[in-house]
Design a protein around this motif. Structure first.
Motif: not given
Length: 295
Positions: A41-47, A140-151, A165-168, A265-269
C-alpha cells in the motif's frame, strides 16, 4: 567465479527462497528485483499529505549536517550528525522547501526506526520479506525508514548485513564495490566527533573524547584523489539506479556509496549475515591488505 558483471542484473519477479539463496546469497552477488513490493500500500499511499496526516506533529529523530555528509570523514575526524528531535511535519516543510535552511536534513536513524519511530506506517509495508526470511531461516534484525534531501549522501562503507533496499518513491543511486576490492580501498583510524549547533546557528565539530577511534574510508568514490590513494585506480565500481517499486539486494560486506533524488522514500531490511567461510575469506583479505601496507 572471481569476476563480477559490469552491471547489476535485474530480476523481473521475486525468486523462490531456494533460488535466491543458491543464485544470489551464497555467491554474494547483488541484483535488482522488480515486482517484489508492487503489492505494498505504501507505493500509492505515502504521499506528503498522507505522511503529514498519519505521523504529523510526532517528534522523530532527524540527522542534521552542514554539508549532507553524516557518518563521514571530515577535517581528519569521523563526524556523526546532530541527532535532532523535531516534529515530523516540520521536517517535511524543509524537504518540500516550504521552509528554507542552510543545513541538510535526513531521516536515516538505523535502529529499526520504522518499527520504533514510525509504527503508524508499518501496516503499509511488510514486517519482513517472506522469501528472504525463509531463505535465511531468520527474521530481519532491523527495518529502517529513509527520507531526505538530495544533498544527503551516505559515504562509502560496508555492513555485516544482507540488505534488501526497497525504494517507495523517487530514486536511489548506488555505487558498489565487491569485497574483493578491499586491497584498493583505503581505511584509516579517525577520532570520532559529532556536529553540534552553536548559539549563532553554525555547526562546530566536537570530539567524542572517551570513544575509541573509528576505522573509516576517507575516499570519495565520485571524485577519488588518486595521487593520495593510487591503489583505488585498480578498483572496479558498479553503479546502479534503484527506482520506485524496485528492490536492491545488497549482499553483506559489499562497499556502497549512496545518493538519492530529492524527497526519496525507502525502506530497507537488514538480515544478519552468516559468519561463514566468505566472512573468513574477507577477514584474511583485510589482514593481508593491512600487512602489505605496513611493509
Amino acid at each position: 567465479e572471481l569476476g563480477w558483471p559490469e552491471s547489476i542484473p535485474c530480476l523481473d519477479r521475486p525468486p523462490s527462497p531456494l533460488e535466491f539463496y543458491r543464485e544470489w546469497v551464497s555467491p554474494n552477488k547483488p541484483c535488482i528485483i522488480r515486482n517484489a513490493i508492487s503489492h505494498w500500500p505504501a507505493l500509492k499511499k505515502w504521499t506528503s499529505a498522507y505522511l503529514r496526516e498519519v505521523v504529523g506533529p510526532k517528534e522523530v529523530s532527524v540527522a542534521v549536517t552542514p554539508n549532507g555528509y553524516a557518518d563521514a570523514v571530515f577535517q581528519d575526524r569521523f563526524v556523526m550528525p546532530e541527532e535532532r528531535q523535531m516534529p515530523f511535519m516540520d521536517f517535511l516543510d524543509i524537504v518540500e522547501k516550504k521552509v528554507t535552511s542552510p543545513n541538510v536534513f535526513y531521516v536515516q536513524k538505523q535502529c529499526s526506526n520504522l518499527t520504533e519511530e514510525f509504527p503508524e506506517l508499518v501496516c503499509d509495508v511488510q514486517p519482513d520479506i517472506p522469501w528472504m526470511s525463509e531463505a535465511l531461516g531468520k527474521k530481519p534484525d532491523a527495518v529502517n525508514f529513509w527520507l531526505g534531501e538530495s544533498a544527503a549522501v551516505t559515504s562509502l562503507h560496508k555492513d555485516h548485513y544482507e540488505n534488501l533496499y526497497c525504494v517507495v518513491s523517487g530514486e536511489k543511486y548506488f555505487l558498489l564495490h565487491p569485497p574483493s576490492d578491499r586491497p584498493f580501498i583505503p581505511y584509516e583510524l579517525y577520532q570520532p566527533a559529532t556536529y553540534q549547533v552553536s548559539e549563532d546557528g553554525s555547526f562546530e565539530i566536537v570530539d567524542e573524547k572517551t570513544a575509541d577511534k573509528v576505522p573509516w574510508i576517507p575516499l570519495d568514490p565520485l571524485n577519488p584523489d588518486l595521487e593520495l590513494y593510487p591503489e583505488y585506480a585498480q578498483a572496479k565500481p558498479l553503479q546502479c539506479t534503484v527506482k520506485a517499486g524496485e528492490m536492491l539486494y545488497l549482499p553483506s560486506l559489499w562497499f556502497h556509496h549512496v545518493q538519492q533524488s530529492h524527497g526519496c522514500i525507502a525502506v530497507n531490511y537488514w538480515y544478519d549475515m552468516e559468519y561463514d567461510l566468505k566472512y573468513s575469506y574477507y577477514q584474511l583479505l583485510d589482514c593481508l591488505t593491512k600487512t602489505v601496507k605496513m611493509l
